[in-house]
Write an enzyme that holds these catalytic residues in place. Structure first.
Site, short mmCIF file in Angstrom:
data_model
loop_
_atom_site.label_atom_id
_atom_site.label_comp_id
_atom_site.label_asym_id
_atom_site.label_seq_id
_atom_site.Cartn_x
_atom_site.Cartn_y
_atom_site.Cartn_z
N GLY A 223 0.79 -1.23 0.00
CA GLY A 223 0.00 0.00 0.00
C GLY A 223 0.82 1.27 0.00
O GLY A 223 0.27 2.36 0.16
N GLU A 264 5.72 -5.27 2.23
CA GLU A 264 5.19 -6.09 1.13
C GLU A 264 4.60 -5.24 0.01
O GLU A 264 3.41 -5.33 -0.29
CB GLU A 264 4.12 -6.99 1.73
N GLY A 266 3.73 -3.75 -3.71
CA GLY A 266 3.60 -4.14 -5.10
C GLY A 266 3.85 -2.89 -5.94
O GLY A 266 4.90 -2.71 -6.56
N ARG A 267 2.86 -2.03 -5.89
CA ARG A 267 2.87 -0.78 -6.65
C ARG A 267 4.20 -0.01 -6.53
O ARG A 267 4.75 0.42 -7.53
CB ARG A 267 1.74 0.11 -6.12
N ARG A 303 -7.09 0.36 -14.97
CA ARG A 303 -7.22 1.17 -13.74
C ARG A 303 -8.12 2.40 -13.88
O ARG A 303 -8.96 2.65 -13.01
CB ARG A 303 -5.85 1.57 -13.20
N TYR A 307 -11.21 2.02 -11.43
CA TYR A 307 -11.12 2.79 -10.18
C TYR A 307 -11.20 4.30 -10.40
O TYR A 307 -11.14 5.06 -9.42
CB TYR A 307 -9.79 2.52 -9.46
N CYS A 336 -15.57 -1.36 -27.90
CA CYS A 336 -16.99 -1.06 -28.03
C CYS A 336 -17.59 -1.05 -26.64
O CYS A 336 -18.23 -2.02 -26.21
CB CYS A 336 -17.67 -2.10 -28.91
#
Ligand SMILES: *Cc1c(COP(=O)(O)O)cnc(C)c1O
Length: 420
Positions: A223, A264, A266-267, A303, A307, A336
């Site tokens: 995070g 931990e 990711g981003r 994304r 979001y 489409c």
């Protein structure tokens, strides 16, 4: 001029587009390595591979001493392919989930992968197929962060983790099941809100005090935010580490021995390393609005549609001309589907962006596409998955080829009675 560029990862954009086609994900290895080095204060960096699980990215992490988190059997399989194992201290792979599906159960059992359990049922099930296993508990401290149900990882409306009041019950379950609960994990994601982070750290100390002497490892989860907007500031990693280190010290005082502190992300490790290279295929007006339509859609980068996420956008002239004017445009893709727009906010509100004046054939670059980009892409509208390219010291290499139509259809079958 703002938002005009000529190079990506040190290479001329038209050259990359000619060599690999568009759309394409272009990763810059140096950026990944820079982000890893920024987190080196943490005794263990565990990469949440769902952000970008390409084998080459995993191999790069392993080269740099980064352990890995897997949230599915497929992610364990990937990690094994590049040489990670479930052994060692810290273990190379940890499986984090709220459920065991049968694939994951088989993989965990066969390869002795340590488990980070997000539901009490997992503890009981683990005891049945892998007695003697080491397990950590993913705790939901009773609160989350952020307002989106889609990204909130704590609180009563989150499906993640074990409710904080059930720790004693889980310790008892562990004892009955014959598995050792030796760690705690909280993945809440406070963004840059350090007051909130301090609350998460306090919750971890409280949870640790209920586990007691058998506690050996705590994980701060992921995070860590990145500045998707150019004007956002970068998270203060020293302050972030400081808060967690203080929590770890407090926990060591309580349990009476050292504990290992894991982070931990990711981003944070991959988002900024990658740009999604697209080409503008049409420019048109709808009443007052002007649209740049590119050859990537939410099949490639979901994304913004999923979001309302913001990605910086730049234009690279195909012919090398100087671009000096700009105007407000909406950027959309080829699908489409009316939600196939890169410039939108949460709730699907389409907005325009002030971007350099482009021509059909120019390149449009979506920045910070390394996390939840390629790994979330799909074949929607039967479009081929885009290739991934890794650039190191100015040398680009294909780490995922562009998918073929044959590959896209290879598992589909027409019943005999419908043929001909
Ligand atoms: C997704 C996830 C992460 C990484 O989240 P980022 O926001 O990308 O840092 C870490 N841990 C777990 C368990 C996750 O599910």
């Amino acid at each position: 001029m703002k938002n005009v560029l000529t190079h990506v990862a040190g290479l001329p954009v038209p050259e990359l587009a000619r060599a690999y086609g568009t759309p394409a994900f272009i990763y810059d290895q140096a950026v990944v390595e820079q982000r890893i080095s920024e987190l080196k204060q943490f005794p263990v960096i565990r990469y949440a591979q769902k952000a970008s699980s390409n084998l080459a990215i995993l191999a790069l992490m392993r080269r740099n001493g980064v352990a890995v988190d897997a949230v599915s059997a497929g992610e364990i399989y990937r990690a094994l392919q590049v040489g990670y194992t479930g052994e060692g201290n810290p273990p190379g792979i940890v499986y984090t989930a709220d459920v065991f599906d049968y694939d994951a159960m088989a993989m965990v059992k066969q390869h002795r992968i340590p488990v980070n359990a997000g539901s009490p049922d997992m503890i009981t099930q683990l005891g049945e197929f892998y007695p003697g296993a080491d397990v950590t508990l993913r705790i939901n401290p009773g609160f989350g962060h952020g307002h989106s149900r889609k990204t909130n990882t704590g609180g009563e409306f989150s499906k993640h983790g074990i409710w904080h009041t059930e720790i004693e019950d889980c310790l008892r379950l562990g004892k009955e099941a014959g598995v050792t609960i030796h760690g705690l994990h909280m993945h809440i994601g406070s963004g840059t809100d350090f007051d909130h982070l301090a609350t998460v750290c306090d919750a971890m100390v409280k949870a640790a005090s209920r586990v007691g002497a058998q506690l050996e490892v705590i994980s701060a989860g992921g995070g860590l935010p990145i500045p998707y907007h150019k004007d956002q500031s970068r998270i203060d990693i020293n302050a972030y580490f400081g808060l967690w280190q203080r929590a770890a010290r407090a926990i060591e005082d309580i349990v009476g021995h050292p504990v290992t502190l894991e982070v931990e992300p990711g981003r944070y490790l991959v988002a900024e390393s990658c740009t999604l290279l697209t080409q503008i295929r049409a420019i048109k007006s709808m009443g007052e609005n002007r649209f740049y339509l590119v050859d990537a859609g939410f099949d490639t980068l979901v994304r913004p549609s999923m979001y309302g996420s913001y990605h910086e956008i730049s234009i690279a002239a195909a012919d090398g001309r100087d671009i000096t004017a700009a105007s407000d445009v909406i950027v959309g893709g080829p699908l489409c589907e009316s939600g196939d727009v890169f410039t939108q906010e949460e709730g699907g509100v389409v907005v325009s962006r002030h971007l350099p004046e482009a021509k059909v054939g120019d390149y449009l670059v979506l920045h910070d596409a390394g996390a939840y980009g390629a790994s979330m892409s799909s074949n929607y509208n039967s479009r081929k998955l885009a290739p991934e390219i890794l650039v190191h010291d100015g040398v680009p290499e294909v780490i995922r080829e562009r998918q073929t139509f044959e590959h896209m259809l290879q598992f589909e079958r027409i019943p005999e009675r419908l043929r001909g």
